[in-house]
Write a protein that holds these residues in place. Structure first.
Motif, short mmCIF file in Angstrom:
data_model
loop_
_atom_site.label_atom_id
_atom_site.label_comp_id
_atom_site.label_asym_id
_atom_site.label_seq_id
_atom_site.Cartn_x
_atom_site.Cartn_y
_atom_site.Cartn_z
N LYS A 13 0.82 -1.22 0.00
CA LYS A 13 0.00 0.00 0.00
C LYS A 13 0.85 1.27 0.00
O LYS A 13 0.32 2.37 0.00
N THR A 24 -2.30 5.76 13.68
CA THR A 24 -3.06 4.88 14.57
C THR A 24 -2.82 5.18 16.04
O THR A 24 -3.63 4.80 16.88
N ASP A 48 -7.79 -3.63 15.16
CA ASP A 48 -8.84 -2.83 14.53
C ASP A 48 -8.26 -1.55 13.93
O ASP A 48 -8.56 -1.18 12.79
N CYS A 51 -6.22 -2.45 10.79
CA CYS A 51 -7.12 -2.80 9.68
C CYS A 51 -7.83 -1.57 9.13
O CYS A 51 -8.00 -1.45 7.91
N ASP A 52 -8.25 -0.65 10.00
CA ASP A 52 -8.89 0.58 9.53
C ASP A 52 -7.93 1.39 8.67
O ASP A 52 -8.29 1.85 7.60
N ASP A 55 -7.19 -0.43 5.47
CA ASP A 55 -8.42 -0.81 4.76
C ASP A 55 -8.37 -2.29 4.38
O ASP A 55 -8.43 -2.66 3.20
N CYS A 56 -8.17 -3.12 5.41
CA CYS A 56 -8.07 -4.56 5.18
C CYS A 56 -8.85 -5.31 6.25
O CYS A 56 -9.33 -4.72 7.22
N GLU A 57 -8.95 -6.58 6.07
CA GLU A 57 -9.59 -7.47 7.04
C GLU A 57 -8.50 -8.10 7.91
O GLU A 57 -7.35 -8.24 7.46
#
Length: 140
Positions: A13, A24, A48, A51-52, A55-57
């Motif tokens: 990314k 973060t 969390d 991931c935010d 932009d992933c799981e």
């Protein structure tokens, strides 16, 4: 074996660990430990946030390496993380500590040693390369 793919995701990314820290609020040593798979536990809150930001799981960040996949496990365990996870300040401290121990009987480090440590501090060579070159130079 659980493997965190944070370094890969950051690279994919176009982000750095510092970008992740700044966006973060997660401490740099924590991000570094996740990146090099040395973290002992990871809070759901930090997972969390990561991931935010990316932009992933969670499944994109974490993979399970089955016991049967010995080659991949060996490759992950043997990775050299000395450069990607250290800051310049950390490398300076490592060098100063090593020089303090290695020059106890000498008034100062040799020019060769100083050049190697400067290259390491600037991030041009890894710790492993610095040590290897030193051993080769002074091998009898």
């Amino acid at each position: 074996m659980i493997n965190f793919r944070l370094k890969n995701l950051l690279d994919e990314k176009g982000y750095t660990q510092l970008d992740l820290v700044r966006n973060t609020g997660i401490r740099q040593p924590t991000i570094s430990a996740i990146s090099n798979n040395s973290i002992k536990e990871l809070s759901v809150s930090n997972l969390d946030k990561i991931c935010d930001f990316l932009d992933c799981e969670p499944g994109d960040l974490i993979e399970k390496i089955p016991p049967q996949n010995l080659d991949k496990r060996r490759m992950l365990i043997s990775r050299d993380y000395s450069m990607p996870i250290t800051t310049k300040e950390e490398r300076i401290k490592m060098v100063n500590d090593a020089l303090a121990l290695s020059t106890l009987d000498a008034p100062e480090p040799t020019r060769f040693t100083k050049q190697l440590t400067d290259q390491f501090i600037d991030g041009k060579i890894s710790e492993e390369d610095m040590l290897k070159m030193t051993l080769e130079r002074y091998q009898m």
